[in-house]
Design a protein around this motif. Structure first.
Motif, mmCIF file in Angstrom:
data_model
loop_
_atom_site.group_PDB
_atom_site.id
_atom_site.type_symbol
_atom_site.label_atom_id
_atom_site.label_comp_id
_atom_site.label_asym_id
_atom_site.label_seq_id
_atom_site.Cartn_x
_atom_site.Cartn_y
_atom_site.Cartn_z
ATOM 1 N N GLY A 113 33.770 46.432 46.369
ATOM 2 C CA GLY A 113 34.577 46.334 44.979
ATOM 3 C C GLY A 113 35.604 47.620 44.910
ATOM 4 N N THR A 114 35.176 48.941 45.345
ATOM 5 C CA THR A 114 36.086 49.933 45.034
ATOM 6 C C THR A 114 37.031 49.892 46.416
ATOM 7 O OG1 THR A 114 34.526 51.449 46.339
ATOM 8 C CG2 THR A 114 34.486 51.472 44.090
ATOM 9 N N GLU B 68 39.669 47.420 44.767
ATOM 10 C CA GLU B 68 40.547 48.351 43.870
ATOM 11 C C GLU B 68 41.409 49.264 44.331
ATOM 12 O OE1 GLU B 68 40.341 47.538 40.807
ATOM 13 O OE2 GLU B 68 38.430 46.121 40.389
ATOM 14 N N LEU C 83 31.817 44.957 35.812
ATOM 15 C CA LEU C 83 32.133 45.307 37.111
ATOM 16 C C LEU C 83 32.933 43.781 37.556
ATOM 17 C CD1 LEU C 83 29.447 47.085 38.933
ATOM 18 C CD2 LEU C 83 31.908 47.748 38.612
ATOM 19 N N SER D 251 36.563 44.115 35.635
ATOM 20 C CA SER D 251 37.392 45.137 36.113
ATOM 21 C C SER D 251 37.910 44.624 37.398
ATOM 22 C CB SER D 251 36.698 46.321 36.254
ATOM 23 O OG SER D 251 35.861 46.291 37.183
ATOM 24 N N LEU D 252 37.225 43.838 38.319
ATOM 25 C CA LEU D 252 37.697 43.403 39.516
ATOM 26 C C LEU D 252 38.748 42.258 39.337
ATOM 27 C CD1 LEU D 252 37.388 43.426 42.825
ATOM 28 C CD2 LEU D 252 35.702 41.877 42.521
ATOM 29 N N GLU E 30 36.675 50.105 37.014
ATOM 30 C CA GLU E 30 35.814 49.808 38.124
ATOM 31 C C GLU E 30 35.180 51.116 38.473
ATOM 32 O OE1 GLU E 30 34.458 48.941 41.909
ATOM 33 O OE2 GLU E 30 35.610 47.234 40.225
ATOM 34 N N TRP E 31 35.691 52.255 38.812
ATOM 35 C CA TRP E 31 35.204 53.327 39.386
ATOM 36 C C TRP E 31 33.944 53.483 38.523
ATOM 37 C CZ3 TRP E 31 33.209 57.969 37.946
ATOM 38 C CH2 TRP E 31 32.779 58.649 38.946
ATOM 39 N N ARG F 133 29.665 40.131 44.154
ATOM 40 C CA ARG F 133 29.107 40.777 42.790
ATOM 41 C C ARG F 133 28.454 39.993 42.055
ATOM 42 N NH1 ARG F 133 33.478 45.612 40.854
ATOM 43 N NH2 ARG F 133 32.903 46.917 42.615
#
Length: 476
Positions: free
Chosen positions: A42-43, A46, A109, A112-113, A154-155, A236
């Motif tokens: 995910g990160t 992003e 999450l 945000s993605l 996200e973070w 996710r």
């Protein structure tokens, strides 16, 4: 294997039960490897989206999204739109933090993605200044703002996913996995730009305005983001809620207004977290966005006149040191504590900032074909090593400052308000300092930020052994 037939799980006290507890899979409901993959992927996505924009803001957008004219002024304008995301990030942390503390980490999450990914994809479809005039930079700024909203949520969500599922005594190690998304995302974004630059013979020092690269090739990294988002979304959707948040739900510990709660009861943690993160942000955006613009800008614009592709190779090698030292920092923070580790690193950052004039002045390092590439490479290696060491523990430190019922909101606000102070202004201020003073003053700027971080770390508590199952802050 002994099992409890009524529940379908390992019998309490059995070897299977002990093994499950050690691995954490029983409480998580999914294999720990899936949690690691979800937080890392995910990160990575992003930050890939974020860095694709950052690279284009230096090498592409000043040429096609702003009126023709002074090169330095166009670059400053592009950096200003780059900073729009940092204004949006605290808003994103409030928006997604509310739902993260109310509904749960998993659903937030996913939201945000999607926000980040769709905005990045749409940037790849935007018309340029030469097609629609001032609407082009306006639309670009809006999409950049949406990118900031997504990253703002996200973070902190990825950090909580890692820390709230970590084994005892291993929180900093678990929390470093989402931090690895930053260097990996950078490598993917800039590696792709480098490949496209070489494949289509784009020369940043003498760009062809009607060439393939500035006409359509630059759009490809933005458009490909949608494929990465689809993969991240699949991973996710396979997750379950973190056990720490689930216990808060079971104990009826959630609050109706996390934002009001965190400002009323955790304002001290917000201030400390913001300034603890400050030097990390300043360092990173000096070592990525600003150094790229400084290096590839022409000597007439107070730059070094290095071809984009040549410098990007050096920068990508430097990022490998960033990635290598993130795990080292996680181990150090678990072994020696968060405060001692970060205090030493921040002191080194102060000293590093004082050396910028020696490393980077044109008289010292040369310009264009005369650039001392060894000196530049060593500078990037040192800076990126320090970046890995300071960045790695942050996804443990900031969440540990806050209680469960406001952790998503609190850690997100601290992280993203710091982004305004330490990142949004940094490329712009650094460019201004070079134009009006010297490159040495850019280093002084880093040293000043590092002193503020050092003071905050000295004041802050050690959170290595703090339980995450708490509904109070630093006084707990």
């Amino acid at each position: 294997m002994s099992t409890d037939l009524s529940s379908g799980g390992p019998r309490p006290g059995s070897k299977a039960d002990a093994a499950a507890k050690d691995d954490g899979s029983a409480e998580l409901g999914v294999p720990r490897s899936r949690v690691v993959l979800a937080s890392l992927m995910g990160t990575t996505i992003e930050f890939y989206d974020f860095y694709v924009y950052a690279t284009a803001a230096v090498s592409v957008f000043p040429l096609i999204f702003f009126a023709a004219g002074d090169e330095g002024a166009a670059l400053l304008a592009s950096m200003a739109t780059f900073g729009a995301a940092f204004v949006a990030r605290p808003i994103g942390s409030v928006l997604f933090g509310h739902f993260g503390d109310r509904i749960g980490r998993k659903a937030t999450l996913i939201g945000s993605l999607l926000t980040m990914g769709i905005a990045t994809f749409l940037i790849g479809l935007l018309p340029t200044y030469y097609q629609i005039g001032l609407w082009a930079p306006a639309l670009l700024t809006i999409m950049r703002f949406c990118q900031g909203l997504g990253l703002g949520g996200e973070w902190s969500g990825a950090a909580l996913l890692a820390t709230e599922t970590a084994k005892e005594g291993k929180r900093a190690w678990a929390a470093m996995w989402p931090q690895l998304g930053a260097p990996i995302g950078f490598l993917l974004a800039n590696g792709l730009f480098l490949i496209l630059t070489l494949a289509f013979n784009h020369d940043s020092t003498n760009p062809e305005m009607d060439g393939a690269f500035l006409t359509w090739v630059w759009r490809l990294p933005f458009l490909l983001s949608l494929l990465m988002v689809a993969v991240g979304l699949y991973v996710r959707l396979k997750l379950q809620e973190t056990p720490v948040f689930q216990r808060a739900v079971d104990n009826d510990e959630r609050v109706k207004a996390p934002l009001g709660e965190v400002f009323q009861k955790n304002w001290r943690e917000l201030i400390l977290g913001t300034f603890i993160m400050l030097a990390t942000y300043v360092l990173f955006y000096l070592m990525t966005t600003w150094i790229l613009s400084y290096s590839i800008s022409s000597p007439e614009a107070s730059g070094l006149g290095v071809p984009y592709a040549d410098f990007l190779v050096l920068q990508l090698i430097g990022i490998l040191f960033f990635a290598a030292f993130v795990p080292v920092s996680g181990w150090l923070a678990d072994r020696f504590g968060r405060k001692p580790t970060l205090i030493v690193i921040s002191a080194l950052l102060v000293l590093f900032g004082l050396t910028f004039g020696w490393w980077l002045s044109a008289d010292s390092i040369g310009q264009g074909a005369g650039l001392n590439t060894t000196q530049m490479m060593v500078f990037l290696m040192v800076g990126m090593t320090l970046m890995g060491l300071t960045f790695g523990p942050m996804s443990a430190v900031l969440p540990e400052l806050f209680p469960t019922n406001t952790r998503y909101t609190g850690s997100g606000i601290a992280y993203n308000v710091s982004s305004i102070l330490g990142a949004a202004l940094t490329p712009f201020v650094a460019q201004w300092l070079v134009l009006n003073f010297s490159v040495a003053h850019v280093g002084y700027y880093l040293s000043f930020a590092s002193v503020l971080t050092l003071i905050s770390l000295i004041i802050a508590p050690e959170t290595k052994t703090k339980s995450l199952d708490t509904v109070r802050g630093l006084d707990a």
